[in-house]
Write a protein that holds these residues in place. Structure first.
Motif, PDB file in Angstrom:
ATOM      1  N   ASN A  68       0.909  -1.276   0.109  1.00  0.00           N
ATOM      2  CA  ASN A  68       0.171  -0.278   0.066  1.00  0.00           C
ATOM      3  C   ASN A  68       0.898   1.306  -0.006  1.00  0.00           C
ATOM      4  O   ASN A  68       0.529   2.186   0.531  1.00  0.00           O
ATOM      5  N   ALA A  69       2.040   1.206  -0.709  1.00  0.00           N
ATOM      6  CA  ALA A  69       3.042   2.219  -0.614  1.00  0.00           C
ATOM      7  C   ALA A  69       2.319   3.635  -1.194  1.00  0.00           C
ATOM      8  O   ALA A  69       2.823   4.658  -0.449  1.00  0.00           O
ATOM      9  N   ARG A  70       1.333   3.617  -2.064  1.00  0.00           N
ATOM     10  CA  ARG A  70       0.989   4.949  -2.488  1.00  0.00           C
ATOM     11  C   ARG A  70       0.299   5.743  -1.345  1.00  0.00           C
ATOM     12  O   ARG A  70      -0.139   6.921  -1.544  1.00  0.00           O
ATOM     13  N   ALA A  71      -0.117   4.665  -0.470  1.00  0.00           N
ATOM     14  CA  ALA A  71      -1.080   5.453   0.656  1.00  0.00           C
ATOM     15  C   ALA A  71      -0.227   5.946   1.634  1.00  0.00           C
ATOM     16  O   ALA A  71      -0.561   6.596   2.822  1.00  0.00           O
ATOM     17  N   TYR A  72       1.199   6.072   1.545  1.00  0.00           N
ATOM     18  CA  TYR A  72       2.335   6.468   2.634  1.00  0.00           C
ATOM     19  C   TYR A  72       3.181   7.620   1.885  1.00  0.00           C
ATOM     20  O   TYR A  72       3.808   7.333   0.801  1.00  0.00           O
ATOM     21  N   GLY A  73       3.214   8.756   2.289  1.00  0.00           N
ATOM     22  CA  GLY A  73       4.034   9.869   1.874  1.00  0.00           C
ATOM     23  C   GLY A  73       5.626  10.089   2.621  1.00  0.00           C
ATOM     24  O   GLY A  73       5.446   9.423   3.648  1.00  0.00           O
ATOM     25  N   LYS A  74       6.148  10.879   2.253  1.00  0.00           N
ATOM     26  CA  LYS A  74       7.327  11.089   2.733  1.00  0.00           C
ATOM     27  C   LYS A  74       7.588  12.666   3.454  1.00  0.00           C
ATOM     28  O   LYS A  74       8.741  13.027   4.022  1.00  0.00           O
ATOM     29  N   ALA A  75       6.351  13.199   3.693  1.00  0.00           N
ATOM     30  CA  ALA A  75       6.357  14.417   4.443  1.00  0.00           C
ATOM     31  C   ALA A  75       6.490  14.186   5.738  1.00  0.00           C
ATOM     32  O   ALA A  75       5.604  14.691   6.746  1.00  0.00           O
ATOM     33  N   THR A  76       7.679  13.674   6.187  1.00  0.00           N
ATOM     34  CA  THR A  76       7.997  13.367   7.621  1.00  0.00           C
ATOM     35  C   THR A  76       9.092  14.249   8.413  1.00  0.00           C
ATOM     36  O   THR A  76       9.808  14.834   7.565  1.00  0.00           O
ATOM     37  N   ILE A  77       9.216  14.333   9.616  1.00  0.00           N
ATOM     38  CA  ILE A  77      10.380  14.952  10.223  1.00  0.00           C
ATOM     39  C   ILE A  77      11.607  14.657   9.534  1.00  0.00           C
ATOM     40  O   ILE A  77      12.499  15.525   9.309  1.00  0.00           O
ATOM     41  N   GLY A 338      -2.375  10.671   8.557  1.00  0.00           N
ATOM     42  CA  GLY A 338      -1.553  11.604   9.122  1.00  0.00           C
ATOM     43  C   GLY A 338      -0.649  10.873  10.427  1.00  0.00           C
ATOM     44  O   GLY A 338      -0.001  11.671  11.078  1.00  0.00           O
ATOM     45  N   THR A 339      -0.756   9.563  10.571  1.00  0.00           N
ATOM     46  CA  THR A 339      -0.044   8.797  11.231  1.00  0.00           C
ATOM     47  C   THR A 339       1.458   8.740  10.883  1.00  0.00           C
ATOM     48  O   THR A 339       1.645   8.493   9.692  1.00  0.00           O
ATOM     49  N   LEU A 340       2.259   9.050  11.977  1.00  0.00           N
ATOM     50  CA  LEU A 340       3.721   9.081  11.355  1.00  0.00           C
ATOM     51  C   LEU A 340       4.254   7.324  11.506  1.00  0.00           C
ATOM     52  O   LEU A 340       3.868   6.915  12.948  1.00  0.00           O
ATOM     53  N   VAL A 341       4.832   6.819  10.819  1.00  0.00           N
ATOM     54  CA  VAL A 341       4.953   5.124  10.849  1.00  0.00           C
ATOM     55  C   VAL A 341       6.609   5.271  10.854  1.00  0.00           C
ATOM     56  O   VAL A 341       7.087   5.678   9.711  1.00  0.00           O
TER      57      VAL A 341
END
Length: 441
Positions: A68-77, A338-341
């Motif tokens: 489900n990679a497209r459901a996770y982005g890289k806008a992380t700290i 919005g969860t950070l994984v």
């Protein structure tokens, strides 16, 4: 189960987190491992405003990075901090821009290009050997610095099809200093927007990076761009603007040069402390008739397995972060948008439920190819590191050329790990690198 998070899964309490601050700052990889060992392979960290899921579960990691990679982005700290140095390049970027840039640079990593990289990797191994020979008898080699210097030729020809002997060291050093400042700022409670001395130093380092990149781009633009194989040539030929090319240049210094130097260092350290494995490597490279090359890579299966095992124990990308763009279920946990994984590669690679004797250096684990969802040193799925094959060929051939004529032994006890952008031995890593009896300079 105690819950201190919107996520329906256990984890440390807010008080636990306060008490753990010194440990988090000193060794964040060990803290995350403790969290998953105590609370399970999917655990929650109580941070204000954002749900945080720490993940060391193979099926959960596969869900986030592959299925489900497209459901996770890289806008992380993590990636936002890196982007202050790299810009929105392939490492920190996302979306359509990332997909377009990846297609542009992909030809640089085809096997036809790797054959040329192989020749430069062998020469880098030769330079590493010469640097060891130049030391006074009994003086150890500072391996992390030496592997970084040895790899500059490979970097120059991969990036710009040129000898960047003047500019490559300046670029690598400026990027390294900037990344150290980014890591320190990320660990500081002072907001990054405040006008601190650290922020001013980072601005100076980024300006120095921009100056070096501008020279490299100008030099490459003066040379023919028909059928380019190097990264800068491919990007210029595709019409990318100078800023976009600059961002990818810096990205590949971080994701290529920095990580390869780290991996080479840990592999040499592990071999030096495991004489039986080192002897098998010596036997394997001694069986080559001449200096190693591209065609010899398949003839070095144990050396390749040693590199794989070192990447398991010391994955340069020791943590991978993603932000959920939509609601999902991961490892049985409801994950709201919005969860950070946080995928803790270090913990995943050392989980005793997944690996026999997980802290031992045993290259034979990788003697046979197999699917291992719990082995992700280069990530997985569509964001799998584009330079994986290049890095592996480079590492195997650098080591083969060095260990064809030299052996290594420890110069002291094992060094603790600094978990920065990559995993580095704290204070560097001195090793005795000595010429084998009978080998000639």
């Amino acid at each position: 189960m105690n819950r201190y998070s919107p996520l329906d899964v256990g984890g440390p309490s807010p008080l636990d987190m306060v008490r753990a601050v010194p440990r988090i700052l000193r060794a964040p990889h060990l803290f995350l491992t403790e969290v998953t060992a105590r609370h399970g392979a999917a655990a929650a960290i109580p941070l204000p405003r954002t749900p945080v899921l720490v993940l060391a579960d193979p099926a959960g990691v596969r869900r986030v990075l592959v299925e489900n990679a497209r459901a996770y982005g890289k806008a992380t700290i993590q990636y936002n901090a890196l982007a202050t140095v790299t810009g929105p390049g392939l490492l920190a970027g996302d979306g359509q821009r990332w997909r377009t840039h990846r297609r542009v640079v992909q030809p640089a990593f085809h096997h036809a290009g790797l054959r040329e990289v192989a020749a430069h990797a062998v020469h880098a191994g030769r330079r590493l050997a010469a640097e060891a020979d130049a030391l006074a008898p009994g003086q150890p080699l500072e391996v992390l610095d030496a592997t970084s210097r040895a790899g500059l030729e490979v970097v120059g020809h991969t990036l710009a099809a040129a000898d960047l002997s003047n500019d490559a060291p300046l670029l690598v050093e400026a990027v390294g200093r900037a990344l150290e400042l980014v890591v320190r700022r990320a660990a500081s409670p002072v907001p990054g927007t405040w006008p601190t001395p650290s922020r001013a130093r980072l601005a100076r380092e980024v300006a120095a990076i921009d100056d070096v990149c501008a020279r490299i781009l100008a030099d490459r633009a003066r040379r023919p761009l028909d059928d380019p194989r190097d990264l800068v040539g491919l990007m210029l030929a595709a019409g990318m603007d100078d800023r976009q090319v600059r961002d990818e240049l810096v990205t590949f210094v971080v994701a290529g040069h920095e990580t390869v130097a780290s991996s080479l260092t840990w592999t040499l350290d592990l071999l030096s402390r495991n004489p039986s494995a080192l002897a098998r490597v010596h036997d394997e490279v001694a069986a080559l008739d001449v200096a190693p090359g591209w065609d010899d890579v398949p003839r070095l299966p144990f050396l390749r397995a040693a590199v794989d095992e070192a990447l398991r124990l010391y994955p340069p990308a020791w943590v991978i972060t993603r932000q959920a763009l939509a609601d999902d279920v991961v490892a049985g946990v409801d994950v709201p948008a919005g969860t950070l994984v946080i995928v803790c590669t270090w913990a995943l690679h050392r989980d005793p439920a997944l690996w026999d004797d997980p802290t031992a250096f045993r290259p034979d684990r990788f003697a046979e190819p197999a699917r291992r969802d719990h082995y992700v040193p280069f990530g997985a799925g569509p964001r799998l590191c584009i330079g994986r094959d290049l890095a592996l060929v480079e590492e195997v051939l650098v080591l083969a050329e060095l260990l064809r004529t030299h052996t290594v032994r420890p110069a002291g006890p094992p060094r603790p790990v600094d978990a920065l952008v990559t995993l580095r031995p704290r204070g560097g890593l001195p090793l005795h690198v000595e010429r084998l009896p009978g080998s000639r300079p």
